[in-house]
Design a protein around this motif. Structure first.
Motif, short mmCIF file in Angstrom:
data_model
loop_
_atom_site.label_atom_id
_atom_site.label_comp_id
_atom_site.label_asym_id
_atom_site.label_seq_id
_atom_site.Cartn_x
_atom_site.Cartn_y
_atom_site.Cartn_z
N LEU A 1 49.54 29.58 39.60
CA LEU A 1 49.53 30.00 38.20
C LEU A 1 49.08 31.43 38.01
CD1 LEU A 1 48.10 26.83 36.46
CD2 LEU A 1 50.47 27.57 36.61
N VAL A 2 48.06 31.84 38.74
CA VAL A 2 47.54 33.20 38.62
C VAL A 2 47.71 33.87 39.98
CG1 VAL A 2 45.54 34.61 38.07
CG2 VAL A 2 45.90 32.46 36.87
N SER A 3 48.61 34.81 40.06
CA SER A 3 48.91 35.45 41.33
C SER A 3 47.70 36.20 41.88
CB SER A 3 50.06 36.44 41.15
OG SER A 3 50.16 37.29 42.27
N PRO A 4 47.20 35.80 43.06
CA PRO A 4 46.08 36.52 43.66
C PRO A 4 46.41 38.00 43.90
CG PRO A 4 46.41 34.44 44.78
CD PRO A 4 47.58 34.63 43.85
N LEU A 5 47.63 38.28 44.31
CA LEU A 5 48.01 39.66 44.59
C LEU A 5 48.06 40.49 43.31
CD1 LEU A 5 48.79 41.66 46.76
CD2 LEU A 5 51.16 40.97 46.46
N ARG A 6 48.67 39.94 42.27
CA ARG A 6 48.80 40.70 41.03
C ARG A 6 47.49 40.85 40.29
NH1 ARG A 6 53.05 37.90 37.61
NH2 ARG A 6 51.82 38.86 35.99
N ASN A 7 46.56 39.95 40.50
CA ASN A 7 45.34 39.97 39.70
C ASN A 7 44.10 40.29 40.52
OD1 ASN A 7 46.37 39.33 37.00
ND2 ASN A 7 47.11 37.49 38.00
N ALA A 8 43.64 39.37 41.34
CA ALA A 8 42.37 39.56 42.04
C ALA A 8 42.41 40.74 43.01
CB ALA A 8 41.99 38.28 42.79
N VAL A 9 43.45 40.84 43.80
CA VAL A 9 43.53 41.93 44.78
C VAL A 9 43.61 43.27 44.06
CG1 VAL A 9 44.92 42.94 46.62
CG2 VAL A 9 44.52 40.47 46.59
N ARG A 10 44.41 43.34 43.04
CA ARG A 10 44.52 44.59 42.27
C ARG A 10 43.18 44.95 41.62
NH1 ARG A 10 48.40 45.73 37.09
NH2 ARG A 10 47.73 47.86 36.75
N PHE A 11 42.52 43.94 41.07
CA PHE A 11 41.23 44.17 40.43
C PHE A 11 40.24 44.76 41.42
CE2 PHE A 11 36.96 42.59 39.46
CZ PHE A 11 36.78 43.18 38.23
N VAL A 12 40.14 44.15 42.60
CA VAL A 12 39.17 44.61 43.61
C VAL A 12 39.51 46.01 44.11
CG1 VAL A 12 38.32 44.14 45.95
CG2 VAL A 12 38.49 42.30 44.28
N ARG A 13 40.78 46.31 44.20
CA ARG A 13 41.21 47.64 44.63
C ARG A 13 40.81 48.71 43.60
NH1 ARG A 13 47.31 47.75 45.36
NH2 ARG A 13 46.66 45.64 45.32
N GLU A 14 40.83 48.36 42.34
CA GLU A 14 40.60 49.35 41.28
C GLU A 14 39.14 49.43 40.80
OE1 GLU A 14 43.32 50.73 39.01
OE2 GLU A 14 44.95 50.13 40.33
N ALA A 15 38.46 48.28 40.79
CA ALA A 15 37.06 48.27 40.30
C ALA A 15 36.15 48.81 41.41
CB ALA A 15 36.66 46.87 39.90
N PRO A 16 35.31 49.79 41.09
CA PRO A 16 34.55 50.48 42.14
C PRO A 16 33.52 49.61 42.88
CG PRO A 16 33.92 51.29 39.96
CD PRO A 16 35.08 50.39 39.78
N HIS A 17 32.98 48.56 42.24
CA HIS A 17 31.93 47.76 42.87
C HIS A 17 32.34 46.30 43.01
CE1 HIS A 17 29.43 51.27 42.29
NE2 HIS A 17 29.74 51.26 41.01
N ALA A 18 33.62 46.07 43.24
CA ALA A 18 34.13 44.70 43.29
C ALA A 18 34.34 44.24 44.72
CB ALA A 18 35.45 44.61 42.53
N THR A 19 34.12 42.96 44.94
CA THR A 19 34.43 42.33 46.22
C THR A 19 35.32 41.13 45.95
OG1 THR A 19 32.43 40.99 46.15
CG2 THR A 19 32.30 43.05 47.37
N LEU A 20 36.02 40.71 46.99
CA LEU A 20 37.00 39.63 46.85
C LEU A 20 36.62 38.47 47.75
CD1 LEU A 20 39.78 38.59 45.81
CD2 LEU A 20 40.80 39.77 47.77
N SER A 21 36.70 37.26 47.20
CA SER A 21 36.53 36.05 47.97
C SER A 21 37.78 35.19 47.75
CB SER A 21 35.28 35.28 47.51
OG SER A 21 35.15 34.09 48.23
N VAL A 22 38.49 34.91 48.84
CA VAL A 22 39.71 34.11 48.76
C VAL A 22 39.39 32.73 49.35
CG1 VAL A 22 42.13 33.90 49.41
CG2 VAL A 22 41.14 36.15 48.98
N LEU A 23 39.54 31.71 48.52
CA LEU A 23 39.27 30.35 48.97
C LEU A 23 40.55 29.72 49.48
CD1 LEU A 23 37.12 29.20 45.91
CD2 LEU A 23 36.33 30.18 48.07
N PRO A 24 40.45 28.94 50.57
CA PRO A 24 41.66 28.29 51.10
C PRO A 24 42.10 27.15 50.20
CG PRO A 24 39.71 27.71 52.39
CD PRO A 24 39.28 28.70 51.36
#
Length: 86
Positions: free
Chosen positions: A63-86
């Motif tokens: 429903l919510v594309s990890p690539l379009r949303n979370a990955v992009r967010f982490v790439r752009e936000a200066p203090h962001a980290t990403l956790s991908v759950l299986p």
């Protein structure tokens, strides 16, 4: 529930069938479209965030594309980290 199986009687206990009544289904679809528009409008502001944030996503989210949303967010936000759950 993946990779586990769906618990017995889940559909009846969760009232999942109510989701597929036409008014509810239409409203949920409108919410998904509105969320996508909202996220695209907010994207230019990600770089302005000054707090630490963590984006949590599932690797199989349909429903919510990890690539379009979370990955992009982490790439752009200066203090962001990403956790991908299986």
């Amino acid at each position: 529930f993946s990779p586990q199986s769906v618990p017995p009687h889940y559909v009846d206990a969760s009232k999942l069938r109510l989701l597929f009544r036409e008014p509810a289904f239409r409203s949920n679809l409108q919410d998904l479209v509105a969320a996508d528009v909202f996220l695209r409008q907010q994207a230019p502001r990600y770089r302005d965030l000054q707090l630490r944030v963590i984006a949590i996503t599932g690797d199989a989210d349909a429903l919510v594309s990890p690539l379009r949303n979370a990955v992009r967010f982490v790439r752009e936000a200066p203090h962001a980290t990403l956790s991908v759950l299986p």
